[in-house]
Design an enzyme around this catalytic site. Structure first.
Site, PDB file in Angstrom:
ATOM      1  N   ASP A  68      -4.805   6.676  13.317  1.00 39.45           N
ATOM      2  CA  ASP A  68      -3.579   6.760  12.539  1.00 39.45           C
ATOM      3  C   ASP A  68      -3.854   6.668  11.038  1.00 39.45           C
ATOM      4  O   ASP A  68      -3.193   7.322  10.231  1.00 39.45           O
ATOM      5  CB  ASP A  68      -2.606   5.654  12.957  1.00 39.45           C
ATOM      6  CG  ASP A  68      -1.878   5.984  14.259  1.00 39.45           C
ATOM      7  OD1 ASP A  68      -2.116   7.072  14.811  1.00 39.45           O
ATOM      8  OD2 ASP A  68      -1.075   5.153  14.709  1.00 39.45           O
ATOM      9  N   GLY A  69      -4.834   5.849  10.653  1.00 36.44           N
ATOM     10  CA  GLY A  69      -5.178   5.741   9.244  1.00 36.44           C
ATOM     11  C   GLY A  69      -5.663   7.057   8.676  1.00 36.44           C
ATOM     12  O   GLY A  69      -5.336   7.428   7.534  1.00 36.44           O
ATOM     13  N   ASN A 142       4.583   5.636   6.649  1.00 31.99           N
ATOM     14  CA  ASN A 142       4.817   4.444   7.463  1.00 31.99           C
ATOM     15  C   ASN A 142       5.605   3.369   6.723  1.00 31.99           C
ATOM     16  O   ASN A 142       6.692   2.988   7.147  1.00 31.99           O
ATOM     17  CB  ASN A 142       3.489   3.839   7.925  1.00 31.99           C
ATOM     18  CG  ASN A 142       3.097   4.247   9.317  1.00 31.99           C
ATOM     19  OD1 ASN A 142       3.811   4.993   9.976  1.00 31.99           O
ATOM     20  ND2 ASN A 142       1.968   3.764   9.785  1.00 31.99           N
ATOM     21  N   ASP A 143       5.024   2.858   5.623  1.00 29.19           N
ATOM     22  CA  ASP A 143       5.642   1.701   4.986  1.00 29.19           C
ATOM     23  C   ASP A 143       5.078   1.442   3.601  1.00 29.19           C
ATOM     24  O   ASP A 143       4.008   1.928   3.230  1.00 29.19           O
ATOM     25  CB  ASP A 143       5.448   0.439   5.851  1.00 29.19           C
ATOM     26  CG  ASP A 143       4.004   0.203   6.270  1.00 29.19           C
ATOM     27  OD1 ASP A 143       3.087   0.411   5.447  1.00 29.19           O
ATOM     28  OD2 ASP A 143       3.770  -0.205   7.417  1.00 29.19           O
ATOM     29  N   ARG A 153      -1.029 -17.431  -0.406  1.00 32.92           N
ATOM     30  CA  ARG A 153      -0.102 -18.212  -1.202  1.00 32.92           C
ATOM     31  C   ARG A 153       1.263 -17.551  -1.152  1.00 32.92           C
ATOM     32  O   ARG A 153       1.355 -16.318  -1.148  1.00 32.92           O
ATOM     33  CB  ARG A 153      -0.584 -18.275  -2.653  1.00 32.92           C
ATOM     34  CG  ARG A 153      -0.582 -19.678  -3.240  1.00 32.92           C
ATOM     35  CD  ARG A 153      -1.255 -19.744  -4.580  1.00 32.92           C
ATOM     36  NE  ARG A 153      -1.109 -18.551  -5.393  1.00 32.92           N
ATOM     37  CZ  ARG A 153      -1.929 -18.253  -6.384  1.00 32.92           C
ATOM     38  NH1 ARG A 153      -2.951 -19.020  -6.667  1.00 32.92           N
ATOM     39  NH2 ARG A 153      -1.743 -17.161  -7.092  1.00 32.92           N
ATOM     40  N   SER A 186       5.236  -3.665  10.398  1.00 26.72           N
ATOM     41  CA  SER A 186       6.543  -4.295  10.598  1.00 26.72           C
ATOM     42  C   SER A 186       6.688  -4.850  12.009  1.00 26.72           C
ATOM     43  O   SER A 186       7.239  -5.938  12.210  1.00 26.72           O
ATOM     44  CB  SER A 186       7.665  -3.288  10.300  1.00 26.72           C
ATOM     45  OG  SER A 186       8.932  -3.871  10.512  1.00 26.72           O
ATOM     46  N   LEU A 187       6.200  -4.113  13.002  1.00 25.86           N
ATOM     47  CA  LEU A 187       6.264  -4.594  14.388  1.00 25.86           C
ATOM     48  C   LEU A 187       5.448  -5.866  14.553  1.00 25.86           C
ATOM     49  O   LEU A 187       5.890  -6.829  15.198  1.00 25.86           O
ATOM     50  CB  LEU A 187       5.754  -3.504  15.335  1.00 25.86           C
ATOM     51  CG  LEU A 187       5.768  -3.837  16.833  1.00 25.86           C
ATOM     52  CD1 LEU A 187       7.188  -4.069  17.325  1.00 25.86           C
ATOM     53  CD2 LEU A 187       5.100  -2.720  17.633  1.00 25.86           C
ATOM     54  N   SER A 188       4.259  -5.907  13.958  1.00 23.72           N
ATOM     55  CA  SER A 188       3.416  -7.099  14.038  1.00 23.72           C
ATOM     56  C   SER A 188       4.069  -8.300  13.363  1.00 23.72           C
ATOM     57  O   SER A 188       3.817  -9.444  13.732  1.00 23.72           O
ATOM     58  CB  SER A 188       2.058  -6.827  13.378  1.00 23.72           C
ATOM     59  OG  SER A 188       1.374  -5.776  14.021  1.00 23.72           O
TER      60      SER A 188
END
Length: 287
Positions: A68-69, A142-143, A153, A186-188
């Site tokens: 996918d990458g 994707n995002d 932090r 997002s699913l993770s």
């Protein structure tokens, strides 16, 4: 289809076998082949080697071999193309590269015969505003992620939707995802899965300090603005895990639906739910 582009990751273990196999198959069907320059040495025959932006203009379909990458990288570099994109998985999970490598030949034959379906995928456009000026604009399939990566932090992020304040998050970061990206980071992080055609975006905080902070689904034509109010050391905006822009306190990232549409192709008979069942190992109830 008169012209087929070949692109992908030459470093995958199966690359030396699959790239020549694909080139031979396309030659047997008398189509013109253009190849990404980085993989031209693997196809085993003389073909036109072009940079990805030129392949995007010349090809009717681009076949991407990798994970996918790799597909996200190719999509970004192809530019604003109307070419179809087929992903063949030489990697791991592979939601976007949904054709298995051992089924590549059969799938490509079907597609060359016109037996395929097209899934139009929306993109996102992110604009960074610093001190009242627009500094950079990126596009992602994707995002977009605001986060620190290896540093752990918390940061304070003030979120508005279409100009209305939502809340200020104390968290490790923020994800704004397309329906296509709903099965990625997002699913993770606890976000929902959306069907690809859903006209929406997902806003998912990463490890929020307040347990009530959860993903928010917003309309596809909304404007999501995220302002860094505190703790920006090492913070960055990342698009599709590849484009990286450092952030400062006071920066605002505005994310909206992109103008570009990515046209992913699947062999006829393959479905999105079928991909979910295979990739997520959904097998039904055990009772």
């Amino acid at each position: 289809m008169k012209t087929v582009g070949i692109a992908g990751n030459p470093n995958k273990p199966e690359a030396r076998e699959r790239f020549p196999e694909l080139a031979r198959l396309l030659a047997d069907h008398n189509v013109r082949v253009v190849v990404e320059q980085s993989v031209a040495g693997l196809v085993g025959r003389r073909v036109a080697a072009l940079p990805l932006p030129k392949i995007g203009k010349a090809a009717d379909i681009v076949i991407v071999l990798g994970g996918d990458g790799t597909l996200l990288h190719v999509v970004r570099d192809l530019g604003n193309t109307r070419a179809l994109i087929l992903g063949v998985n030489l990697g791991g999970l592979g939601f976007l590269t949904s054709v298995r490598s051992d089924g590549m030949a059969a799938s490509v034959r079907e597609i060359l015969k016109g037996q395929y379906t097209v899934s139009d995928r929306q993109t996102l456009q992110a604009t960074l505003c610093r001190a009242g000026r627009t500094t950079t604009t990126h596009v992602a399939l994707n995002d977009f992620v605001i986060g620190r990566g290896a540093l752990s932090r918390v940061v304070r992020l003030q979120l508005t939707i279409d100009g209305e304040a939502l809340t200020e998050y104390v968290c490790d970061g923020m994800i704004v995802a397309t329906p296509t990206g709903s099965t990625a980071y997002s699913l993770s992080a606890g976000g929902p899965i959306l069907m690809p055609a859903t006209p929406a975006m997902i806003v998912t905080p990463i490890c929020p300090h307040a347990l009530s902070n959860r993903s928010v689904i917003v309309p596809g034509d909304a404007m999501v603005q995220c302002r860094v109010t505190r703790g920006a050391g090492g913070l960055a905006l990342t698009g599709d895990g590849q484009v990286h822009t450092p952030l400062r306190v006071g920066d605002t990232v505005a994310v909206r639906r992109g103008d570009r549409v990515v046209r992913l192709v699947m062999p006829r008979g393959q479905s999105y739910f079928g991909v979910l069942r295979e990739k997520l190992k959904w097998s039904g109830a055990n009772v």
